[in-house]
Design a protein around this motif. Structure first.
Motif, PDB file in Angstrom:
ATOM      1  N   ALA A  36       0.839  -1.209   0.000  1.00  0.00           N
ATOM      2  CA  ALA A  36       0.000   0.000   0.000  1.00  0.00           C
ATOM      3  C   ALA A  36       0.870   1.253   0.000  1.00  0.00           C
ATOM      4  O   ALA A  36       0.572   2.227  -0.717  1.00  0.00           O
ATOM      5  N   GLN A  37       1.949   1.245   0.768  1.00  0.00           N
ATOM      6  CA  GLN A  37       2.838   2.400   0.803  1.00  0.00           C
ATOM      7  C   GLN A  37       3.608   2.534  -0.506  1.00  0.00           C
ATOM      8  O   GLN A  37       3.836   3.642  -0.998  1.00  0.00           O
ATOM      9  N   LEU A  38       3.970   1.414  -1.084  1.00  0.00           N
ATOM     10  CA  LEU A  38       4.653   1.427  -2.378  1.00  0.00           C
ATOM     11  C   LEU A  38       3.745   2.022  -3.449  1.00  0.00           C
ATOM     12  O   LEU A  38       4.193   2.793  -4.305  1.00  0.00           O
ATOM     13  N   ARG A  39       2.473   1.699  -3.387  1.00  0.00           N
ATOM     14  CA  ARG A  39       1.514   2.263  -4.341  1.00  0.00           C
ATOM     15  C   ARG A  39       1.438   3.773  -4.182  1.00  0.00           C
ATOM     16  O   ARG A  39       1.378   4.511  -5.167  1.00  0.00           O
ATOM     17  N   ASN A  47       2.924  11.642 -10.639  1.00  0.00           N
ATOM     18  CA  ASN A  47       2.247  12.933 -10.716  1.00  0.00           C
ATOM     19  C   ASN A  47       2.819  13.865  -9.654  1.00  0.00           C
ATOM     20  O   ASN A  47       2.458  13.784  -8.488  1.00  0.00           O
ATOM     21  N   ARG A  48       3.686  14.759 -10.062  1.00  0.00           N
ATOM     22  CA  ARG A  48       4.377  15.608  -9.089  1.00  0.00           C
ATOM     23  C   ARG A  48       3.482  16.660  -8.447  1.00  0.00           C
ATOM     24  O   ARG A  48       3.907  17.350  -7.533  1.00  0.00           O
ATOM     25  N   HIS A  49       2.243  16.787  -8.886  1.00  0.00           N
ATOM     26  CA  HIS A  49       1.313  17.752  -8.284  1.00  0.00           C
ATOM     27  C   HIS A  49       0.268  17.050  -7.421  1.00  0.00           C
ATOM     28  O   HIS A  49      -0.864  17.500  -7.322  1.00  0.00           O
ATOM     29  N   THR A  50       0.658  15.963  -6.800  1.00  0.00           N
ATOM     30  CA  THR A  50      -0.280  15.201  -5.983  1.00  0.00           C
ATOM     31  C   THR A  50      -0.478  15.870  -4.628  1.00  0.00           C
ATOM     32  O   THR A  50       0.478  16.226  -3.952  1.00  0.00           O
ATOM     33  N   ASN A  51      -1.750  16.038  -4.264  1.00  0.00           N
ATOM     34  CA  ASN A  51      -2.076  16.496  -2.916  1.00  0.00           C
ATOM     35  C   ASN A  51      -2.857  15.373  -2.240  1.00  0.00           C
ATOM     36  O   ASN A  51      -3.097  14.317  -2.836  1.00  0.00           O
ATOM     37  N   MET A  52      -3.265  15.574  -1.003  1.00  0.00           N
ATOM     38  CA  MET A  52      -3.914  14.502  -0.244  1.00  0.00           C
ATOM     39  C   MET A  52      -5.228  14.064  -0.879  1.00  0.00           C
ATOM     40  O   MET A  52      -5.523  12.871  -0.954  1.00  0.00           O
ATOM     41  N   SER A  53      -6.027  14.997  -1.356  1.00  0.00           N
ATOM     42  CA  SER A  53      -7.323  14.605  -1.929  1.00  0.00           C
ATOM     43  C   SER A  53      -7.132  13.838  -3.233  1.00  0.00           C
ATOM     44  O   SER A  53      -7.839  12.868  -3.493  1.00  0.00           O
ATOM     45  N   ARG A  54      -6.165  14.247  -4.054  1.00  0.00           N
ATOM     46  CA  ARG A  54      -5.894  13.498  -5.303  1.00  0.00           C
ATOM     47  C   ARG A  54      -5.361  12.103  -4.990  1.00  0.00           C
ATOM     48  O   ARG A  54      -5.705  11.132  -5.656  1.00  0.00           O
ATOM     49  N   LEU A  55      -4.519  12.021  -3.978  1.00  0.00           N
ATOM     50  CA  LEU A  55      -3.990  10.716  -3.582  1.00  0.00           C
ATOM     51  C   LEU A  55      -5.111   9.816  -3.094  1.00  0.00           C
ATOM     52  O   LEU A  55      -5.205   8.652  -3.502  1.00  0.00           O
ATOM     53  N   ASP A  60      -8.623   5.321  -3.997  1.00  0.00           N
ATOM     54  CA  ASP A  60     -10.021   4.979  -3.741  1.00  0.00           C
ATOM     55  C   ASP A  60     -10.251   4.716  -2.249  1.00  0.00           C
ATOM     56  O   ASP A  60     -10.832   3.712  -1.861  1.00  0.00           O
ATOM     57  N   VAL A  61      -9.720   5.651  -1.432  1.00  0.00           N
ATOM     58  CA  VAL A  61      -9.885   5.589   0.022  1.00  0.00           C
ATOM     59  C   VAL A  61     -10.310   6.967   0.517  1.00  0.00           C
ATOM     60  O   VAL A  61     -10.237   7.951  -0.215  1.00  0.00           O
ATOM     61  N   VAL A  62     -10.725   7.037   1.775  1.00  0.00           N
ATOM     62  CA  VAL A  62     -11.057   8.331   2.369  1.00  0.00           C
ATOM     63  C   VAL A  62      -9.750   9.068   2.668  1.00  0.00           C
ATOM     64  O   VAL A  62      -8.709   8.435   2.888  1.00  0.00           O
ATOM     65  N   PRO A  63      -9.779  10.400   2.669  1.00  0.00           N
ATOM     66  CA  PRO A  63      -8.554  11.169   2.907  1.00  0.00           C
ATOM     67  C   PRO A  63      -7.830  10.810   4.205  1.00  0.00           C
ATOM     68  O   PRO A  63      -6.590  10.813   4.245  1.00  0.00           O
ATOM     69  N   SER A  64      -8.560  10.465   5.269  1.00  0.00           N
ATOM     70  CA  SER A  64      -7.879  10.125   6.524  1.00  0.00           C
ATOM     71  C   SER A  64      -7.023   8.859   6.364  1.00  0.00           C
ATOM     72  O   SER A  64      -5.946   8.757   6.954  1.00  0.00           O
ATOM     73  N   SER A  65      -7.478   7.909   5.566  1.00  0.00           N
ATOM     74  CA  SER A  65      -6.677   6.694   5.330  1.00  0.00           C
ATOM     75  C   SER A  65      -5.425   7.020   4.522  1.00  0.00           C
ATOM     76  O   SER A  65      -4.333   6.518   4.813  1.00  0.00           O
ATOM     77  N   ALA A  66      -5.580   7.869   3.518  1.00  0.00           N
ATOM     78  CA  ALA A  66      -4.422   8.292   2.727  1.00  0.00           C
ATOM     79  C   ALA A  66      -3.434   9.047   3.607  1.00  0.00           C
ATOM     80  O   ALA A  66      -2.219   8.861   3.500  1.00  0.00           O
ATOM     81  N   SER A  67      -3.958   9.870   4.496  1.00  0.00           N
ATOM     82  CA  SER A  67      -3.102  10.642   5.392  1.00  0.00           C
ATOM     83  C   SER A  67      -2.298   9.725   6.317  1.00  0.00           C
ATOM     84  O   SER A  67      -1.102   9.960   6.559  1.00  0.00           O
TER      85      SER A  67
END
Length: 157
Positions: A36-39, A47-55, A60-67
């Motif tokens: 998951a971290q490798l992904r 994509n060098r312009h990735t922010n938390m919501s795009r990630l 396909d997870v909620v922002p808190s999981s990505a965070s």
């Protein structure tokens, strides 16, 4: 069993073998990074312009999981969060040089592992495989377009 079903079963079996070869290459790497971290690292690298919501959307997870995934990567020195210079409310996700080295090393390990398996195949079989993979990639790309999907209706203006 019809021929297409037989081929599909062979492709599935081969895909499982391919995944096993790639996974062995990943596990041989130090430090070992969970899939998951490798992904996350791969998405950010692409994509060098990735922010938390795009990630979060890409995963396909909620922002808190990505965070939480980013927290772990940041703690291991593979990720940095910085204010976006265009919008200070946004946080951009950046790979560290260690993360870039890790991804390069992993890519090289995977290619070496695949090459080792491919070297055990006869040259003619490798050429046939290359042709078949290119044809599969083309066919898969065609089915990803809405107008190519079975039963899809074409909209006209």
């Amino acid at each position: 069993m019809d021929h297409a079903t037989e081929v599909a079963a062979a492709v599935e079996s081969s895909a499982e073998s391919l995944v096993a070869v790639l996974e062995r290459a990943r596990l041989a790497q130090q430090p070992t990074v969970p899939p998951a971290q490798l992904r996350v690292l791969t998405i950010i690298a692409d994509n060098r312009h990735t922010n938390m919501s795009r990630l979060a959307e890409a995963l396909d997870v909620v922002p808190s999981s990505a965070s939480r995934l980013c927290d772990r990567l940041e703690a291991t020195g593979l990720l940095r969060r910085v204010a976006d210079p265009r919008d200070r409310r946004e946080v951009r996700l950046l790979l560290t040089s260690a993360a870039r080295r890790l991804l390069t090393d992993l890519r090289e390990r995977r290619q070496a592992a695949l090459a080792e398996v491919l070297q055990r195949m006869p040259a003619a079989a490798r050429e046939d495989l290359l042709s078949a993979l290119r044809a599969f990639e083309t066919a898969a790309a065609e089915t990803s377009r809405p107008e190519e999907r079975p039963g899809a209706t074409r909209q006209t203006a």
